[in-house]
Design a protein around this motif. Structure first.
Motif, PDB file in Angstrom:
ATOM      1  N   UNK A  86       0.821  -1.210   0.000  1.00  0.00           N
ATOM      2  CA  UNK A  86       0.000   0.000   0.000  1.00  0.00           C
ATOM      3  C   UNK A  86       0.851   1.255   0.000  1.00  0.00           C
ATOM      4  N   UNK A  87       0.150   2.381  -0.096  1.00  0.00           N
ATOM      5  CA  UNK A  87       0.879   3.647  -0.255  1.00  0.00           C
ATOM      6  C   UNK A  87       1.269   4.281   1.080  1.00  0.00           C
ATOM      7  N   UNK A  88       0.488   4.137   2.115  1.00  0.00           N
ATOM      8  CA  UNK A  88       0.806   4.757   3.407  1.00  0.00           C
ATOM      9  C   UNK A  88       0.529   6.247   3.412  1.00  0.00           C
ATOM     10  N   UNK A  89       0.754   6.862   4.585  1.00  0.00           N
ATOM     11  CA  UNK A  89       0.524   8.294   4.736  1.00  0.00           C
ATOM     12  C   UNK A  89       1.729   9.070   4.206  1.00  0.00           C
ATOM     13  N   UNK A  90       1.484  10.181   3.543  1.00  0.00           N
ATOM     14  CA  UNK A  90       2.612  11.082   3.275  1.00  0.00           C
ATOM     15  C   UNK A  90       3.075  11.674   4.610  1.00  0.00           C
ATOM     16  N   UNK A  91       4.371  11.816   4.781  1.00  0.00           N
ATOM     17  CA  UNK A  91       4.879  12.445   6.009  1.00  0.00           C
ATOM     18  C   UNK A  91       4.958  13.941   5.749  1.00  0.00           C
ATOM     19  N   UNK A  92       4.185  14.698   6.517  1.00  0.00           N
ATOM     20  CA  UNK A  92       3.984  16.112   6.230  1.00  0.00           C
ATOM     21  C   UNK A  92       4.355  16.956   7.432  1.00  0.00           C
ATOM     22  N   UNK A  93       4.533  18.229   7.172  1.00  0.00           N
ATOM     23  CA  UNK A  93       4.717  19.183   8.257  1.00  0.00           C
ATOM     24  C   UNK A  93       3.604  20.212   8.184  1.00  0.00           C
ATOM     25  N   UNK A  94       3.213  20.716   9.317  1.00  0.00           N
ATOM     26  CA  UNK A  94       2.115  21.673   9.369  1.00  0.00           C
ATOM     27  C   UNK A  94       1.234  21.325  10.537  1.00  0.00           C
ATOM     28  N   UNK A  95       0.032  21.837  10.525  1.00  0.00           N
ATOM     29  CA  UNK A  95      -0.920  21.527  11.603  1.00  0.00           C
ATOM     30  C   UNK A  95      -1.663  20.245  11.198  1.00  0.00           C
ATOM     31  N   UNK A  96      -1.422  19.178  11.948  1.00  0.00           N
ATOM     32  CA  UNK A  96      -1.890  17.851  11.536  1.00  0.00           C
ATOM     33  C   UNK A  96      -2.781  17.240  12.617  1.00  0.00           C
ATOM     34  N   UNK A  97      -3.917  16.709  12.190  1.00  0.00           N
ATOM     35  CA  UNK A  97      -4.797  15.954  13.085  1.00  0.00           C
ATOM     36  C   UNK A  97      -4.842  14.505  12.615  1.00  0.00           C
ATOM     37  N   UNK A  98      -4.628  13.589  13.538  1.00  0.00           N
ATOM     38  CA  UNK A  98      -4.742  12.154  13.267  1.00  0.00           C
ATOM     39  C   UNK A  98      -5.980  11.658  14.001  1.00  0.00           C
ATOM     40  N   UNK A  99      -6.961  11.182  13.255  1.00  0.00           N
ATOM     41  CA  UNK A  99      -8.271  10.864  13.832  1.00  0.00           C
ATOM     42  C   UNK A  99      -8.579   9.393  13.580  1.00  0.00           C
ATOM     43  N   UNK A 100      -8.788   8.637  14.657  1.00  0.00           N
ATOM     44  CA  UNK A 100      -9.062   7.217  14.503  1.00  0.00           C
ATOM     45  C   UNK A 100     -10.317   6.807  15.232  1.00  0.00           C
ATOM     46  N   UNK A 101     -11.073   5.911  14.617  1.00  0.00           N
ATOM     47  CA  UNK A 101     -12.263   5.357  15.252  1.00  0.00           C
ATOM     48  C   UNK A 101     -12.132   3.854  15.377  1.00  0.00           C
TER      49      UNK A 101
END
Ligand code: FES
Length: 231
Positions: A86-101
């Motif tokens: 799979x591709x996975x998440x891009x690793x980014x900089x900035x204001x980031x929210x990680x939301x999991x259910x």
């Protein structure tokens, strides 16, 4: 074959499995896992929960025969692993929210370790788990048991939002993006069923405008606006 170091229940029906060895992978990617002596023969896709030079970890929920058999494995048992896929998440900089259910929190621990300034939002139906572990790797954490964790996320506060969870939650996130005219980037990680994991069977197809994409190859991470959740 890879040796299991531990396979611990962290909440009813949810297990954290640690496997010995040095493995590659980005947050959001997954491995196909198959027991060496157990049926069913089909592999099961599990997201990377964490990685180090000496082990890889997975967090999984018992939802069918394959994961039920995983839950019975003990330290010293072995598994076959294929990945990372799979591709996975891009690793980014900035204001980031990680939301999991629910079990959708599985890829977010490693993501939080890679995107160190991110805020983490965890939603559970009945009981929270691994909150202390997440708290140790993120700048801010919000936890909700019952209801929708999306209610806690002020979209406009973030440049990038990653949402992992059941399809209904991903669809709701896409609807909120539209309603709030959110101009940042909303990514979703789909939980489509998989069989081959390598792009051959099309079991994991995701409807997109003008066609389909394979969650196991072009995904499982997509921009929410790319996915047609009404299919
Ligand atoms: Fe077979 Fe994706 S799981 S094509």
């Amino acid at each position: 074959m890879a040796e299991i170091l531990s396979n611990i229940q962290v909440s009813p029906g949810v297990f954290r499995m640690k496997i010995a060895g040095k493995y590659e992978g980005r947050a959001g990617q997954f491995y196909m896992l198959r027991g060496s002596r157990i049926e069913p023969l089909l592999s099961r896709p599990l997201s990377i929960f964490d990685l180090s030079d000496h082990y890889i970890e997975f967090l999984y929920q018992v939802v069918g025969e394959g994961t039920h058999l995983f839950a019975g494995l003990k330290r010293g048992d072995s598994l076959n692993l294929v990945g990372p896929l799979g591709n996975g998440f891009p690793v980014l900089e900035g204001r980031i929210a990680l939301v999991g259910g629910g079990i959708g929190i599985a890829p977010l621990y490693y993501a939080a370790r890679q995107m160190v300034a991110s805020d983490v939002f965890l939603g559970f139906r009945e009981e929270a788990y691994l909150v202390r572990e997440f708290s140790s790797v993120c700048s801010r954490i919000q936890v909700r048991v019952g209801g929708s964790i999306l209610d806690e996320v002020v979209f406009e506060d973030y440049d990038y939002i990653f949402v992992c969870g059941p399809t209904g939650m991903l669809k709701a996130a896409g609807q909120r993006q539209a309603e709030r005219h959110y101009t940042g980037n909303l990514f979703v990680s789909v939980e489509n069923k998989m069989a081959c994991g390598i792009g051959a069977c099309l079991v994991c197809s995701v409807k997109v405008p003008g066609g389909t994409k394979r969650a196991c190859v072009e995904g499982p991470v997509f921009l929410a606006k790319e996915v047609d959740f009404d299919d």
